[in-house]
Scaffold this active site. Sequence first.
Site, short mmCIF file in Angstrom:
data_model
loop_
_atom_site.label_atom_id
_atom_site.label_comp_id
_atom_site.label_asym_id
_atom_site.label_seq_id
_atom_site.Cartn_x
_atom_site.Cartn_y
_atom_site.Cartn_z
N ASP A 21 0.88 -1.17 0.00
CA ASP A 21 0.00 0.00 0.00
C ASP A 21 0.92 1.22 0.00
OD1 ASP A 21 -1.62 2.17 0.57
OD2 ASP A 21 -2.42 1.37 2.45
N ASP A 42 -12.84 5.60 2.61
CA ASP A 42 -11.41 5.66 2.93
C ASP A 42 -11.02 7.08 3.34
OD1 ASP A 42 -8.65 5.74 2.99
OD2 ASP A 42 -8.36 4.61 1.13
N GLU A 92 -7.09 0.59 -4.65
CA GLU A 92 -7.13 0.48 -3.19
C GLU A 92 -8.46 -0.08 -2.69
OE1 GLU A 92 -5.97 4.46 -2.11
OE2 GLU A 92 -3.92 4.12 -2.82
N LYS A 121 3.04 11.29 -3.22
CA LYS A 121 2.04 10.59 -4.04
C LYS A 121 1.14 11.57 -4.80
CE LYS A 121 -1.60 7.10 -3.50
NZ LYS A 121 -2.20 6.16 -2.50
P1 ADP Z 1 -3.02 7.45 3.84
O1 ADP Z 1 -3.89 6.35 3.30
O2 ADP Z 1 -3.39 8.79 3.32
O3 ADP Z 1 -1.57 7.16 3.70
P2 ADP Z 1 -3.63 6.53 6.55
O4 ADP Z 1 -4.72 5.61 6.20
O5 ADP Z 1 -2.37 5.91 7.02
O6 ADP Z 1 -3.32 7.58 5.40
O7 ADP Z 1 -4.20 7.52 7.66
C1 ADP Z 1 -3.41 8.41 8.37
C2 ADP Z 1 -4.28 9.27 9.24
O8 ADP Z 1 -4.97 8.45 10.19
C3 ADP Z 1 -3.51 10.30 10.02
O9 ADP Z 1 -4.15 11.56 9.91
C4 ADP Z 1 -3.61 9.79 11.45
O10 ADP Z 1 -3.59 10.86 12.40
C5 ADP Z 1 -4.96 9.11 11.44
N1 ADP Z 1 -5.10 8.13 12.53
C6 ADP Z 1 -4.28 7.10 12.80
N2 ADP Z 1 -4.70 6.43 13.88
C7 ADP Z 1 -5.83 7.06 14.32
C8 ADP Z 1 -6.72 6.86 15.42
N3 ADP Z 1 -6.53 5.89 16.29
N4 ADP Z 1 -7.78 7.70 15.53
C9 ADP Z 1 -7.96 8.70 14.65
N5 ADP Z 1 -7.15 8.95 13.62
C10 ADP Z 1 -6.08 8.15 13.45
MG MG Z 2 -4.57 4.85 2.20
#
Ligand code: ADP
Ligand code: MG
Length: 611
Positions: A23, A210, A186, A87
């Site tokens: 991913d 998402d 995705e 990205k």
């Molecule tokens: P991307 O797909 O854009 O790479 P992610 O799916 O990894 O991103 O999501 C990252 C986001 O999720 C960040 O803003 C992070 O603060 C938030 N996040 C991670 N864990 C939690 C949680 N337990 N509660 C709320 N938000 C969270």
């Molecule tokens: Mg993602």
Amino acid sequence: MAKIAINIATGSLQQNEIIVGIDLGTTNSLVAIIHPESKQPTALKEHGQSSLVPSIIHFGDTNEIIVGEAAKSFLISNPENTIFSSKRLMGKTYNDVKNGIKNIGYKIIDEEDKLVKVKVKDKFYSATELSSFILKELKTTAEHTLKTAVNKAVVTVPAYFNDAQRQATRDAGRLAGLDILRIINEPTAASLAYGFGLDKKQEKTIAVYDLGGGTFDISILKIENGVFEVLSTNGNTFLGGDDIDNAIINYWIEKVNEINKISNQQLRIAAENAKKALSKEDDFATEISTVKITLSQNELQKLLAPIIEQTIACCKNALKDAALTINDIDEIIMVGGSTKSPIIKKAITQFFGKAINDTVNPDEVVALGAAIQADILSGNTRDILLLDITPLSLGLQMAGGLMDVLLPRNTKIPAKATRQYTTQKDGQSGMIISVYQGERDLVKDNRKLDEFILKGIPNMPAGFAKVEIGFLINADGVLNVSAKELRSGVAQEITVKPQQNLLDADVEKMLQQSIENAKNDIAIRALVEAQTEAEQLLQTTEKFIQKNIALLTQQEILDTTKAMQALQFSLSLADKNLTQSKIEELNQLSKPYAERIMDNAIAFSLKGKEV
Ligand code: ADP
Ligand code: MG
């Protein structure tokens, strides 16, 4: 995952190569495999670390490249040498991104319609190169944990990624030493992680919600016969967890006394901590530099409301575009770190009026699905089809070098198309079938994939043979081209190499050229079509006169010869309008006597029958 095979030629043992699932996220990236013992999809992590690798690249003092958690702190201490969200730049030009790139500390080169480049110190990096650094880090993680070389991967991209962005992702893989066997969407990966589509009889409509760090995507998928189809996508490429953090910071700035004692960096970290804590606990409280900071569920709920509202508006649009209502949705899948928030989960459950799927860790669900797809490709799991699209049009060379498209670009694969053609000459015994890929009207501007000759067409007058050409692309992108003369049954077919391999060069360039040349191409096509028609008309008229010379008057022969000469002359001028008008003149001229001779012939043959 590992399967032992014996190489018959050398007698040596061969271990099936591992294919990992990746991913490649805007905020976080990760790599997963199907665990060889438990057979469960499993995210990989370096010892003592999280499976999530922040998609951040820092260029250090000695030009060393630091990726992931270790690069994160440099976002604030050394922003000009620390790249995040690369990205967003994939497959984009400066003009594409210039409005979205405020608030970044690194330098993007202003080159208008050229692919974006980032300048760090005195070096330039393309988005593809930046992504390749993240992929390389993930490859290393996989190699450390699996203790074997890793060279193959399945990588996910947003469903709305266009060909150029997908190609850029593929190129990033190559730079990182990874052969990207398949790029999957995705939301499709997330559905696979929930096991949807693995049973071929299953029919389901799925909403994939998402909410990541900086982006929100809603995708509506349909699974039928093991085929995934994206019905619609919607979202906001600038809405995510970062906006939640900002809302919390702004709230504290208004509410907390002496907030200016706390640095921006401390405030940002505290906001994300508070948000994450409230995903598990009832309240949040901390003290930074003697300043007390708190956040309650109620306060967070108020801050989240406008963000949730925006995502729901996107969901409504996606449903509308798919021509569906909430009741048509069978499953709702939660993806992305921000969906760990119970407040968000509750709001989305309420909107769809149905329980949501959140049992697979939303941080990992996409990578786990990619690992399942990797396992399918390595031949370990039941085969299922994943719907993909043709990035460029596929077609045949026609008279005058024109491209005749059988499968337009963006056709969902597996796909099939057939079309009938005929011979141009009397007694023509062979037909050259040349297969091309590309968007231009003339085949010479497109890419030739393959060519073969359909031989053994029985002796027939021109235009009499019926040659049916069939294009069939299977789920792996392998194109099969068949040709069959229907009157005689003479047939032949070829298999063209997998599409993926053919796309290594610039799909984007080809698309761009087709757009730039569209006007010119249309004009050329019209000219070539008129010229081909003229040549055929000249041939048939010539033949007709020779055959029926005794039935024509001197004047008719003279006029026709003149009109033919005029048409012939127009061909040398390459003037479409002139050629068309000369075709019309010749037709008008020959029509009366052609009809007269045909009537006579019919009367004659009818008389013959009576006797
Ligand atoms: P991307 O797909 O854009 O790479 P992610 O799916 O990894 O991103 O999501 C990252 C986001 O999720 C960040 O803003 C992070 O603060 C938030 N996040 C991670 N864990 C939690 C949680 N337990 N509660 C709320 N938000 C969270
Ligand atoms: Mg993602």
